[in-house]
Design an enzyme around this catalytic site. Structure first.
Site, PDB file in Angstrom:
ATOM      1  N   ILE A 141       0.559  -1.102  -0.010  1.00 21.42           N
ATOM      2  CA  ILE A 141       0.283   0.427  -0.043  1.00 21.42           C
ATOM      3  C   ILE A 141       0.874   1.454  -0.396  1.00 21.42           C
ATOM      4  CG2 ILE A 141      -1.504   1.183   0.735  1.00 21.42           C
ATOM      5  CD1 ILE A 141      -2.853  -1.564   2.679  1.00 21.42           C
ATOM      6  N   CYS A 142       0.613   2.302  -1.028  1.00 27.84           N
ATOM      7  CA  CYS A 142       1.810   4.009  -1.061  1.00 27.84           C
ATOM      8  C   CYS A 142       2.928   3.180  -1.501  1.00 27.84           C
ATOM      9  CB  CYS A 142       0.978   4.024  -0.162  1.00 27.84           C
ATOM     10  SG  CYS A 142       1.411   6.016  -0.135  1.00 27.84           S
ATOM     11  N   GLN A 143       3.272   4.012  -0.390  1.00 29.77           N
ATOM     12  CA  GLN A 143       5.352   3.484  -0.329  1.00 29.77           C
ATOM     13  C   GLN A 143       5.028   2.255   0.120  1.00 29.77           C
ATOM     14  OE1 GLN A 143       6.538   4.911   3.090  1.00 29.77           O
ATOM     15  NE2 GLN A 143       8.724   5.327   2.623  1.00 29.77           N
TER      16      GLN A 143
END
Lengths: 347, 306
Positions: A141-143
């Site tokens: 998720i994301c980074q």
């Protein structure tokens, strides 16, 4: 507006304020992460949790979730009504979640090699052992998605399928404000001056993407959103998460900003983790890329290039009409999304 | 009206304060026990004072207006926004970049747009005076002030643009039904103006310079502090970090060696398995040969007897 009308509005607002104050009067603590979980592995500050679902998914590899370093993973399980984890558990029997913890001064020298080839790798192995399975499905998720892409490129045999959610791949698209703001920051000086990068600086940067809406506007609207204790608790859970920005291990953060934000590593094929190069073409696993159409942090244009850059012949993408956080805290959105994820994993 | 506004402001700030206390109180995460070092102390958090500053300033303006027959002109509004944005920004920057209190005082005394009357009444801070007078710190302080001044011109442009957008929106949609609607409209207009400004290369350059100058000040302050501390024979943070890096490199080397050992062990196991397989084949062949030999001997004996 007449004076009478203004007086009435003022009175209404004052009533709402009074009610909001009464709503929060009974709240002592803000509880989050209600879904039962078991700690199965820990190393330094890192912890790996296991969630047991009721669904029967015999033969299916476990799902390991790799969240970002810059925020806390309990956004995935903020409260029972809108818990991304709880909705996933309706379909999956075993879910594992990495909590990176709060780095302190002793973690200054950790770099991306440590996070990916040591911590993440150990989590994958711990998951395999705990679930007695040879491979895992990884959800970044994301980074955490960027870290998962690097990991899968470097350890392809351990990952069966990869899911990326709101994950930046091209960090230099014209609509990516965060990237434009970070581009000219002297990241070496920042790391020298602060050691670990204070979460407060990052929080300020995130707020500066929409200063009026996330500042004074939110504060003015707050009383209306806290008219019952339940509403107040829900609002405060979100506030708690927003302000819970861990400090970042100095060297890892410096490497991340330089490699991805300043050198656009995936696009220019210059991502080196430890002694190896991580190239997206090395990823041949089935790949599900999920992004949000109204994401102001990771615009869809930053996620979409994964299709062309990865070596996967089995690529699927889902664009959700939501914002960056809405994807995980809107019960309606994440319920539907969890169904789609499960369907893709089983296919 | 003024009394009502004051009461409203008090209640509003009371709500904000309580929200901050709750949201920033020690974690109520079920598994984050402090002994594992994963929970933060609430002392690390300091409430963001920016909305308090802004609200105070707006309340003051509203109070002034409610006590007189004045009407707002766009120029007055633009000035008002700029006047409250400048000190609010300064406070935000100092808080966000965690500059030490004495350093902050030293800077705010020289900052453009710094108009906090309470500061002028405060007794002089000797350390702040000392910092201002320190030659090695002055360049960083000057660069910060220059960067801040350039950045404030962008905020001025945003405020002007916001008012222009607001005027247009009001012309198109008419008078809003309530103050809250007007505020929502202002927020939309502000965000639109802000977005247009921040995507300009000049803004990004000045924003980066402002951030870099904050870093430079912090670094400059740290450097002076470290010199003083090392003079007292204490370990500097630079030395501490160098040691951490060395320790981490040793950990990495050990990890690589462990990986090599694992690989060698796997190779050894493979060879051992292969060797055992060969031994088994050899045993099998030997037993066949023995049987054949035995059969031949028996045959020879049999023929000899005959």
């Amino acid at each position: 507006m007449s004076n009478t009308s203004q007086d009435q509005q003022l009175l209404d607002y004052q009533l709402k304020l009074g009610q909001a104050l009464r709503s929060i009067a009974a709240i002592d603590t803000i509880d989050v992460a209600p879904t039962p979980r078991t700690l199965i592995y820990q190393q330094d500050k890192l912890r790996l949790y296991h969630y047991k679902g009721k669904a029967v998914t015999s033969g299916q590899p476990p799902l390991l979730i790799c969240y970002a370093l810059v925020n806390r993973p309990y956004i995935l399980d903020l409260d029972s009504e809108r818990s991304f984890i709880a909705h996933l558990l309706q379909h999956r029997s075993d879910i594992y979640l990495i909590d990176w913890g709060y780095p302190d001064a002793l973690d200054y020298a950790l770099d991306l090699d440590d996070y990916i080839n040591d911590y993440l790798d150990h989590c994958v192995e711990a998951t395999q052992t705990h679930c007695d399975h040879d491979s895992v499905d990884l959800l970044g998720i994301c980074q955490g998605g960027t870290l998962s892409l690097c990991y899968t490129a470097l350890h392809p045999k351990k990952i069966r399928k990869l899911i990326t959610m709101v994950t930046p791949v091209d960090f230099n698209t014209s609509d990516n404000l965060l990237s434009h703001l970070a581009e000219k920051i002297d990241i070496s000086a920042l790391s020298r001056a602060y050691g670990n990068i204070p979460g407060q600086i990052l929080n300020g940067l995130f707020s500066s993407l929409m200063p009026a809406r996330l500042g004074i506007h939110k504060a003015i609207q707050a009383p209306a959103r806290m008219q019952t204790p339940q509403q107040a608790l829900s609002y405060l859970r979100m506030e708690r998460w927003i302000n819970d920005c861990p400090d970042q291990a100095g060297m890892a953060f410096e490497q991340f900003i330089r490699t991805f934000f300043q050198q656009n590593g995936f696009i220019n094929d210059c991502v080196s983790i430890g002694e190896e190069r991580a190239c997206l073409k090395q990823i041949t696993q089935p790949l599900l890329n999920i992004f949000a159409s109204q994401d102001h942090l990771v615009p869809p244009s930053a996620s979409r290039p994964l299709k062309e850059l990865s070596g996967s012949a089995d690529y699927t993408e889902i664009e959700v009409n939501s914002g960056h956080i809405g994807l995980f805290v809107s019960g309606k959105v994440n319920q539907q999304l969890c169904q789609q994820i499960d369907h893709w994993l089983k296919s | 009206m003024a009394e009502e506004l004051k009461q409203l402001a008090d209640q509003f700030l009371q709500l904000q304060q309580r929200c901050w206390e709750l949201a920033l109180s020690p974690a109520s995460l079920p598994d984050d026990a402090p002994e594992n070092g994963s929970t933060r102390s609430s002392n690390e958090y300091q409430p963001n004072e920016i909305s308090r500053t802004l609200f105070d300033a707006h309340a003051r303006l509203l109070q002034t207006l409610s006590n007189s027959d004045k009407t707002l002109s766009p120029e007055t509004l633009a000035d008002h926004f700029q006047n409250i944005t400048s000190p609010a920004l300064s406070r935000l920057l100092l808080e966000q970049w965690q500059l030490p209190a004495s350093l902050a005082t030293a800077i705010t005394k020289e900052q453009p747009g710094s108009e906090n009357p309470s500061q002028d009444k405060a007794p002089p801070d000797p350390l702040a005076t000392l910092i201002r007078g320190t030659a090695s710190f002055a360049p960083a302080c000057n660069r910060f002030n220059q960067a801040l001044a350039r950045y404030l011109t962008h905020l001025e442009a945003i405020n002007q643009h916001t008012l222009h957008n607001l005027e247009q929106a009001l012309k198109e949609s008419g008078q809003p039904g309530s103050g809250l609607e007007l505020e929502s409209l202002w927020t939309d207009c502000y965000e639109e103006a802000y977005r247009q400004q921040v995507f300009k290369p000049a803004y990004q350059k000045d924003y980066a310079e402002l951030c870099n100058s904050c870093t430079e000040m912090k670094e400059s302050f740290n450097s002076q502090l470290e010199t003083s501390l090392s003079g007292l024979g204490m370990v500097s943070s630079a030395t501490f970090r160098q040691n951490l890096i060395r320790q981490q490199q040793q950990k990495k080397a050990m990890r690589r060696m462990q990986q090599k050992i694992r690989t060698l062990q796997e190779q050894l196991d493979t060879m051992s398995r292969s060797h055992q397989h060969q031994l088994a084949e050899f045993d099998s062949e030997r037993s066949i040969l023995r049987n054949e030999l035995k059969a031949l001997r028996e045959l020879v004996l049999d023929r000899g007897t005959k």
